[in-house]
Design a protein around this motif. Sequence first.
Motif, short mmCIF file in Angstrom:
data_model
loop_
_atom_site.label_atom_id
_atom_site.label_comp_id
_atom_site.label_asym_id
_atom_site.label_seq_id
_atom_site.Cartn_x
_atom_site.Cartn_y
_atom_site.Cartn_z
N PRO A 57 9.73 -5.11 -6.34
CA PRO A 57 10.90 -4.28 -6.42
C PRO A 57 10.64 -2.59 -6.75
N LYS A 74 8.84 -2.20 -2.58
CA LYS A 74 9.72 -2.59 -1.53
C LYS A 74 9.10 -2.45 -0.21
N TYR A 125 16.52 -11.19 -5.79
CA TYR A 125 16.26 -10.76 -4.55
C TYR A 125 15.18 -11.62 -3.68
#
Length: 557
Positions: A92, A95, A119
């Motif tokens: 995260p 990305k 996610y």
Amino acid sequence: MFVSNDDEFVFLPLGGVGEIGMNLAVYGYGASNDREWLLVDMGVSFATSDLFGADLVLPDIRFLRNERHNIHALILTHAHEDHYGAVLDLWPQLKIPVYCTAFTAGLLEIKRKMDFDLYKIPLNIFKAGDRLQIGSFEIEAIAVNHSIPDPVSLAIRTPLGVVLHTGDWKIDKAPTQGALTDEKRFRQIGAEGILALICDSTNAMIDKKSLSEQEISQNLQKIIAKTSGRVAVTTFASNIGRIKSIALAAEKEERRVMLVGRSMKRSVAIAEELGYMEGITPFLSEEDYDSTPRDKIVLILTGSQGELRAALAKIARDEMRDITLTAGDVVIYSSRSIPGNERAIIDIQNRLIDRGIKVITDHDTPVHVSGHPYREQLKEMYTWIKPQILVPVHGDAIHLEAHASLGEISGIKTVMRIRNGHVLRLSPGKVEVIDQVPVGRIYKDGNLLGNENELGIRTRRRLCFMGHVAVSLLLDKSYELATRAQVVALGLPKTNDQGLFLEDILLDSIKYAFNGIPKKRRKDTGIVREAAHKAVHSAVNKIWGKKTIVTVFLHRA
């Protein structure tokens, strides 16, 4: 492709060089102020006992966060925790596209659904033999053998040369699962010309012949044949080749196999889905345990590293509801001990032995073979690809130095000894460290990531050795003690050497110190707190010889 005079091809390890685990390799191409970056692997290490409460150790990626706009992708060589275990926690922050083989993708997706369902990481699946063009990098995946399905080495091509990043590998002429290490393709790539070999150093100190997985299966079969009770074998959950070896050995002795442990079942489920378990008799369920004769069953268990919550540890403590082992049974450790886990492993083995269960390890008879190359296999790789430069990685300092020395006596022209954070220029010009970037470690503690201070690990370490005393004082309007002080001592001795209670001694010390403060000065809460703090600190040090942590709470009536 056009090559500027300012372009360079560099290698930068951010983890795994000077330590076992936490592998994170970075390749850069271009001018120093505008490089393209390619990441290879993103792993963890397991927290040791001095990291009180922490679960995992991850590489510090502050450099990558600053360069995120120039990072093309992350490629995973295989699904061992020290190579892919940090992806879900760190992705995260970056990305970026992730590329991996099918088995790695399967395990990563299961982990994501369990713990990171907020996610989804877009995964690009490739297989050995595929070529990927990612920015200025062309990557070819080459089949190798290792202790997990779908491992690959990577040939990374740029206009300034070709690097072979081995990942984890070994040469096994008779595996029970997976492809052979592709000697033919390595030789072909070597004939093209290899600039640098970035190579696994784990077993660079071991000078012996490596057994094949089929030989391990035969040794396991001999043990099973001699055992009249149950046989339980513990190994790494992702070692599908070993699980197949155990299953084949059990079938030859007319025993059924049962998997015990969630991670073991998850790994095998993915392997079955991908067709890697063909020819293996379906496994028993735990409901079949009681009805299966002792001499007709083999258990394959998690817990080879002494993990407290794994299946073997629970069985050793007799905490499994439906499964137990008794005197006359045998437990085989078909794995190596990861450094730092020895004490936990021995504790479990002692529990088993005390219950009359026989424990067999690789020290007794060959029941495990490493997934990493020994010295002779490293020399074979040198012969196949003939690198101009050798960069030992994946090892502690002692392993890296052994590998570097082996490369030198084998005639490799340039051998580079580097560490995490070193920016090594591979081409053009002189091969040398040209820069250093920030590196370090962060920790996963429960659901949180941070450094030792942010997560309170350093304070917990102090508490372990020093204990803690909490003092609560209530002052009335006349700045006298409204009630007797309250003291709670945690992690300290209960009494002194004469048998007097420590908390009573501390209360007397606090009262004496408080009475020594003039009433006018008691309005200054800082003075009162400091007096109580010093009184407790001094009393404990005099009695115990250690400086405890003291917290003083001051209240007004």
